[in-house]
Design an enzyme around this catalytic site. Structure first.
Site, PDB file in Angstrom:
ATOM      1  N   HIS A  68       0.557   8.499   3.199  1.00 15.72           N
ATOM      2  CA  HIS A  68       1.256   7.213   3.196  1.00 15.72           C
ATOM      3  C   HIS A  68       1.906   6.902   1.849  1.00 15.72           C
ATOM      4  O   HIS A  68       2.949   6.262   1.796  1.00 15.72           O
ATOM      5  CB  HIS A  68       0.288   6.083   3.543  1.00 15.72           C
ATOM      6  CG  HIS A  68      -0.437   6.268   4.820  1.00 15.72           C
ATOM      7  ND1 HIS A  68       0.215   6.351   6.031  1.00 15.72           N
ATOM      8  CD2 HIS A  68      -1.756   6.416   5.114  1.00 15.72           C
ATOM      9  CE1 HIS A  68      -0.670   6.520   7.004  1.00 15.72           C
ATOM     10  NE2 HIS A  68      -1.880   6.579   6.469  1.00 15.72           N
ATOM     11  N   HIS A  99      -0.597   3.265  -6.717  1.00 13.35           N
ATOM     12  CA  HIS A  99       0.194   4.071  -5.772  1.00 13.35           C
ATOM     13  C   HIS A  99       1.627   3.554  -5.723  1.00 13.35           C
ATOM     14  O   HIS A  99       1.917   2.478  -6.248  1.00 13.35           O
ATOM     15  CB  HIS A  99      -0.449   4.057  -4.377  1.00 13.35           C
ATOM     16  CG  HIS A  99      -0.505   2.688  -3.777  1.00 13.35           C
ATOM     17  ND1 HIS A  99      -1.594   1.872  -3.894  1.00 13.35           N
ATOM     18  CD2 HIS A  99       0.414   1.969  -3.072  1.00 13.35           C
ATOM     19  CE1 HIS A  99      -1.368   0.724  -3.277  1.00 13.35           C
ATOM     20  NE2 HIS A  99      -0.147   0.750  -2.772  1.00 13.35           N
ATOM     21  N   HIS A 101       5.335   2.898  -3.461  1.00  5.96           N
ATOM     22  CA  HIS A 101       6.156   2.774  -2.251  1.00  5.96           C
ATOM     23  C   HIS A 101       7.593   3.053  -2.696  1.00  5.96           C
ATOM     24  O   HIS A 101       7.992   2.619  -3.789  1.00  5.96           O
ATOM     25  CB  HIS A 101       6.055   1.361  -1.676  1.00  5.96           C
ATOM     26  CG  HIS A 101       4.648   0.966  -1.323  1.00  5.96           C
ATOM     27  ND1 HIS A 101       4.135   1.077  -0.051  1.00  5.96           N
ATOM     28  CD2 HIS A 101       3.643   0.471  -2.080  1.00  5.96           C
ATOM     29  CE1 HIS A 101       2.874   0.655  -0.046  1.00  5.96           C
ATOM     30  NE2 HIS A 101       2.543   0.286  -1.263  1.00  5.96           N
ATOM     31  N   GLU A 111       8.459  -3.066  -1.425  1.00  4.28           N
ATOM     32  CA  GLU A 111       7.865  -3.861  -0.349  1.00  4.28           C
ATOM     33  C   GLU A 111       8.291  -5.321  -0.513  1.00  4.28           C
ATOM     34  O   GLU A 111       8.826  -5.928   0.404  1.00  4.28           O
ATOM     35  CB  GLU A 111       6.343  -3.725  -0.391  1.00  4.28           C
ATOM     36  CG  GLU A 111       5.905  -2.291  -0.149  1.00  4.28           C
ATOM     37  CD  GLU A 111       4.653  -2.211   0.690  1.00  4.28           C
ATOM     38  OE1 GLU A 111       3.579  -2.523   0.161  1.00  4.28           O
ATOM     39  OE2 GLU A 111       4.765  -1.842   1.883  1.00  4.28           O
ATOM     40  N   HIS A 124       2.041  -0.240  -7.117  1.00  3.38           N
ATOM     41  CA  HIS A 124       0.933  -1.169  -6.894  1.00  3.38           C
ATOM     42  C   HIS A 124      -0.288  -0.746  -7.696  1.00  3.38           C
ATOM     43  O   HIS A 124      -0.755   0.391  -7.562  1.00  3.38           O
ATOM     44  CB  HIS A 124       0.575  -1.226  -5.400  1.00  3.38           C
ATOM     45  CG  HIS A 124       1.574  -1.983  -4.601  1.00  3.38           C
ATOM     46  ND1 HIS A 124       1.709  -1.864  -3.231  1.00  3.38           N
ATOM     47  CD2 HIS A 124       2.503  -2.897  -4.993  1.00  3.38           C
ATOM     48  CE1 HIS A 124       2.677  -2.671  -2.828  1.00  3.38           C
ATOM     49  NE2 HIS A 124       3.181  -3.297  -3.868  1.00  3.38           N
ATOM     50  N   THR A 211      -0.676  -4.387   2.517  1.00  4.46           N
ATOM     51  CA  THR A 211       0.580  -4.143   3.231  1.00  4.46           C
ATOM     52  C   THR A 211       0.469  -2.975   4.211  1.00  4.46           C
ATOM     53  O   THR A 211       1.480  -2.541   4.761  1.00  4.46           O
ATOM     54  CB  THR A 211       1.729  -3.859   2.243  1.00  4.46           C
ATOM     55  OG1 THR A 211       1.422  -2.644   1.535  1.00  4.46           O
ATOM     56  CG2 THR A 211       1.913  -5.004   1.255  1.00  4.46           C
TER      57      THR A 211
HETATM   58  O1  1SD Z   1      -0.984   0.581   0.974  1.00 10.42           O
HETATM   59  C1  1SD Z   1      -2.157   0.424   0.249  1.00 10.42           C
HETATM   60  C2  1SD Z   1      -3.222   1.297   0.871  1.00 10.42           C
HETATM   61  O2  1SD Z   1      -2.867   2.658   0.774  1.00 10.42           O
HETATM   62  C3  1SD Z   1      -4.497   1.098   0.172  1.00 10.42           C
HETATM   63  O3  1SD Z   1      -4.323   1.551  -1.139  1.00 10.42           O
HETATM   64  C4  1SD Z   1      -4.798  -0.373   0.200  1.00 10.42           C
HETATM   65  C5  1SD Z   1      -6.064  -0.655  -0.529  1.00 10.42           C
HETATM   66  O4  1SD Z   1      -7.106  -0.189   0.251  1.00 10.42           O
HETATM   67  O5  1SD Z   1      -3.783  -1.115  -0.409  1.00 10.42           O
HETATM   68  C6  1SD Z   1      -2.585  -1.021   0.253  1.00 10.42           C
HETATM   69  S1  1SD Z   1      -1.480  -2.092  -0.588  1.00 10.42           S
HETATM   70  O6  1SD Z   1      -1.577  -3.424   0.014  1.00 10.42           O
HETATM   71  O7  1SD Z   1      -1.791  -2.089  -2.001  1.00 10.42           O
HETATM   72  N1  1SD Z   1      -0.025  -1.576  -0.356  1.00 10.42           N
HETATM   73 ZN    ZN Z   2       0.887  -0.662  -1.827  1.00  6.47          ZN
END
Ligand code: 1SD
Ligand code: ZN
Length: 269
Positions: A68, A99, A101, A111, A124, A211
């Site tokens: 993802h 991470h 996006h 996002e 993020h 998200t």
């Molecule tokens: O998309 C991430 C997801 O991969 C995971 O890291 C989660 C935390 O458990 O967070 C979401 S996000 O809301 O930071 N995009």
């Molecule tokens: Zn995220």
């Protein structure tokens, strides 16, 4: 095993995430479009404090392609960071992972959007409230998480990509297939210079959700106004990543969710 959620229009894409995770259809979801003319310029809102354990904000961990997003899971015993203040009050949140996006094209990928405009990507930094024992137990609590969102912009306008962002994007070439991982380190103050003095950094904040499924409404969102610089080579490295179906991972962003009466606050640093 339940169905695999994904991005895009087909299969279990964002419109069908509620079939995978019921929380995804609740009313305080993320991301949102931030309309700057309607944000609450809250003069009582204090600045945030971000403190790294190591010099230069060094963190090490495993960069994982989870299908993802490319995610750096931080090896916390070797040093991480804490976040407190601002909308978080006296609660202390600890950095768990970061991470990215990003888009398939340069004009979308973030996002959050600002006045309807997307950036190429969004970093993020996921933190959890240390009043809970760990990330997993905090993830579904209303005050469980705080995520710092940082927009990625093309370098022409924003300067050169940082050494750490270039190192991360080079490491991504080693984890192109879903499930692959590589050990690496990054320097948070280099990756996001504003983190050095977050108390002087302007941001938007609101209460929202993860998200991605399970879409728990547990996130204090902190979206920094100032983007960081990325560049064509960074974008290309990200676009070479594959998802579980061996397609490009790009466009791994959820479309905006309605505000439904929530307040977005603005802190001007
Ligand atoms: O998309 C991430 C997801 O991969 C995971 O890291 C989660 C935390 O458990 O967070 C979401 S996000 O809301 O930071 N995009
Ligand atoms: Zn995220």
């Amino acid at each position: 095993e339940g169905a695999q959620w994904k991005y895009g229009e087909t299969g279990y894409g964002p419109k069908d995430w509620k079939k995978v995770a019921a929380h995804c259809s609740e009313s305080a979801q993320s991301p949102i479009n931030i309309e700057t003319s309607t944000v609450n310029k809250d003069s009582n809102l204090k600045g945030l404090r971000f403190t790294c354990d190591n010099k230069n904000g060094m963190v090490s961990g495993v960069l994982v392609n989870n299908g993802h997003a490319p995610t750096l899971a931080i090896n916390k015993p070797q040093g991480t960071a804490t976040l407190t203040g601002g909308p978080l009050g006296d609660n202390v949140y600890r950095l768990q992972q970061l991470h990215f996006h990003f888009g398939c094209d340069d004009d979308k990928g973030s996002e959050h959007t600002v006045n309807g405009e997307a950036y190429f990507g969004e970093l993020h930094l996921v933190t959890y409230n240390t009043k809970y024992p760990n990330f997993a137990t905090s993830a579904d609590k209303p005050d469980g998480l705080a995520v710092i969102g940082v927009f990625l912009q093309e370098d022409d306008d924003a300067g050169e990509p940082s050494v750490s962002l270039r190192a991360l994007s080079r490491a991504m070439s080693m984890i192109e297939e879903a499930g692959a991982h590589v050990i690496m380190r990054a320097f948070l103050y280099d990756l996001v210079p504003q983190l050095r003095d977050l108390s002087k950094t302007s941001f938007y904040s609101y209460k929202g959700s993860l998200t991605t499924p399970p879409c728990y409404q547990s996130v204090n969102w902190i979206v920094l106004k100032k983007p960081i610089a990325a560049g064509e080579r960074v974008f290309e490295a990200m676009r070479d990543l594959h998802d579980h179906e061996e397609h490009s991972m790009c466009n791994n962003f959820r479309p905006s969710r309605p505000l439904n009466g929530r307040t977005v606050s603005e802190y001007s640093g």
